[in-house]
Design a protein around this motif. Sequence first.
Motif, PDB file in Angstrom:
ATOM      1  N   LYS A  79       0.808  -1.221   0.000  1.00 14.67           N
ATOM      2  CA  LYS A  79       0.000   0.000   0.000  1.00 14.67           C
ATOM      3  C   LYS A  79       0.839   1.269   0.000  1.00 14.67           C
ATOM      4  N   LEU A  80       2.154   1.129   0.231  1.00 13.81           N
ATOM      5  CA  LEU A  80       3.039   2.293   0.173  1.00 13.81           C
ATOM      6  C   LEU A  80       3.588   2.537  -1.229  1.00 13.81           C
ATOM      7  N   ASN A 105       1.844   6.051  -6.493  1.00 10.72           N
ATOM      8  CA  ASN A 105       0.636   5.949  -7.313  1.00 10.72           C
ATOM      9  C   ASN A 105       0.928   5.465  -8.724  1.00 10.72           C
ATOM     10  N   GLU A 129      -3.652  10.134   0.461  1.00  6.31           N
ATOM     11  CA  GLU A 129      -2.460  10.500   1.220  1.00  6.31           C
ATOM     12  C   GLU A 129      -2.641  10.176   2.702  1.00  6.31           C
ATOM     13  N   TRP A 177      -2.203   6.505   3.064  1.00  7.05           N
ATOM     14  CA  TRP A 177      -0.778   6.183   2.951  1.00  7.05           C
ATOM     15  C   TRP A 177      -0.072   6.483   4.277  1.00  7.05           C
ATOM     16  N   HIS A 226      -0.852   3.822   6.946  1.00  2.93           N
ATOM     17  CA  HIS A 226      -0.110   2.576   6.716  1.00  2.93           C
ATOM     18  C   HIS A 226       1.375   2.774   7.015  1.00  2.93           C
ATOM     19  N   ASN A 268       9.337   6.234  -3.302  1.00  2.00           N
ATOM     20  CA  ASN A 268       8.511   7.318  -2.777  1.00  2.00           C
ATOM     21  C   ASN A 268       9.307   8.608  -2.612  1.00  2.00           C
ATOM     22  N   SER A 305       7.593  11.642  -4.451  1.00  2.48           N
ATOM     23  CA  SER A 305       6.618  12.316  -3.592  1.00  2.48           C
ATOM     24  C   SER A 305       7.006  13.770  -3.336  1.00  2.48           C
ATOM     25  N   ILE A 319       4.820  12.531   3.857  1.00  5.42           N
ATOM     26  CA  ILE A 319       5.209  11.225   3.305  1.00  5.42           C
ATOM     27  C   ILE A 319       6.719  11.051   3.369  1.00  5.42           C
TER      28      ILE A 319
END
Length: 539
Positions: free
Chosen positions: A58-59, A62, A138, A141, A144, A173, A177, A182
């Motif tokens: 899940k990390l 996108n 977000e 994210w 998690h 990420n 990101s 994040i």
Amino acid sequence: MEDDEVSQRSKHEEKYSDERREQKETDFPSHHPPPPPDELFEISTTVDPSYIISLIRKLLPNDSRSEECDQSTGERHNHHMNANNVAAKSENRDFSNSSGDPVSMDIGGNNNESTSEERDDMVSSCREPEKLSGSSMEEAWEDHGCVLWDLAASRTHAELMVQNLILEVLHANLMVSKSARIREICLGIIGNLACHEGLLKRIESTAGLVNMLVGQLFLDDTQCLSEICRILTSGLYGAGCIFWAECLQSDDILRRILWIAENTLNPHLTEKSVGLLLGIIEGQPEVGQLLIPPLMALGLASLLINLLSFEMSKMTRERIPERYPVLEIILRAIEALSASDSHSKEICSSKELFQLVCELMKLQDKAEVATSCVTAGVLIANMLSETVDFIPEVSQDFSFLEGLFSTLPFASDDIEARRALWNVIARVLARVKESEINTFCLSQYILVLVRNSDIIEDDLLDIQLEDSNEDSQNSFPSLIKPGARTIAIQKIESMLNNWNIRKEDLREESMKGDCSVNEADVKRLSDCCQRYIKSIEGS
């Protein structure tokens, strides 16, 4: 009899049932063979490994997740998968290694059913970007990521996470990101992973990751900077410290570290950035040789003194507990630099620094900053051994002398710190000419000594035990030169004897209200000093 027969029959049936159960567990159906030994899940954990793996999935960024959704289940298993796709790598790792997923380990269950469940989960995961808005995605994210951040503190969980490509996912990420939160979570997870020595090596060996981490120093987010400083500090204390030092040796990077320490108003970031500098100063000699000279050229010494001055000004106005660790880490960095053979002169010759640490030593209520006072005592000892010109400034500063004695109990577990404090006491008392100074000045010294007689007596008892242990390990104890504490105790006894000789004059001044010394206390302290000196001479 019938009861006995029933009991025996029941036991026989239970034994037969157990044997059948064991037979079922060991005999796998031909269409459900046992997993190969290299795919058995051997990590013991209280958290379901499949849950951790699902969090890692899940990390995924996108763009990687969208690409993952476009692939069919068969495509994820073919041998022509793109190795550079982090999402595909993560999927391949999870399905090929059944040890990472207890569902796929369920030998007695229906494999097709398990695969169907995993496919359903993946579909749900793939549809999530369509259902959730950008802010909701977000937030999910972050939820998690925070769970993984906490789990990474456990070595068992951290190892499982690294085995399932958490580092590659976090690296991806950090590359794409733009969210500060994040980035902070990514760095926080890596920071916890870096606390485990074996996993620190995996961070170092992940292509491009360390350089990416160093680049995060140029962010403007306070929390992100705190986490990256923590990671870099862990690297400098690890076995691969030279590799990390080489990544930091650019003047631009070193200048940025100093800039962060000097300009942040956040105590936590100040602590972490100075902690990074401390890791450079007191780390491996090779790290110091590589990074300290350019840091000194960029103004490291003056920066640390300015930071100490700021913290002392804060303390004089208000005691703020959250700033105590900042004071301590600054003093540790300065003290480590003062003990350096190559760079001590610039620190030890600073009059401003000497005055600052002396003011700290004079604090009456030391309990909250006791560790800092002990570090300050060691620093003062280093400075006086390098610059004797400072000694006259404190030779008649009675509050400073009392501060030295009051710090001794806080150094009870640190032999070297206690020796440093006695070294300063001996240097200060050596300047006293008890037969030449006026009676009022002598009485002030005696008052300080008598007020701290309990501390002196307790410390000498501990010291005698230490000395007896040292002597038992030395073949020629009589050849050992007297230490600073012995010289200090001899000087204290001499001053007490001189007071006894001149006490009539002192008593007359006492009647005028200038001074009041209890003779019984003087005798008690004098006897204590004599016992200690005799024990040293007889050893």
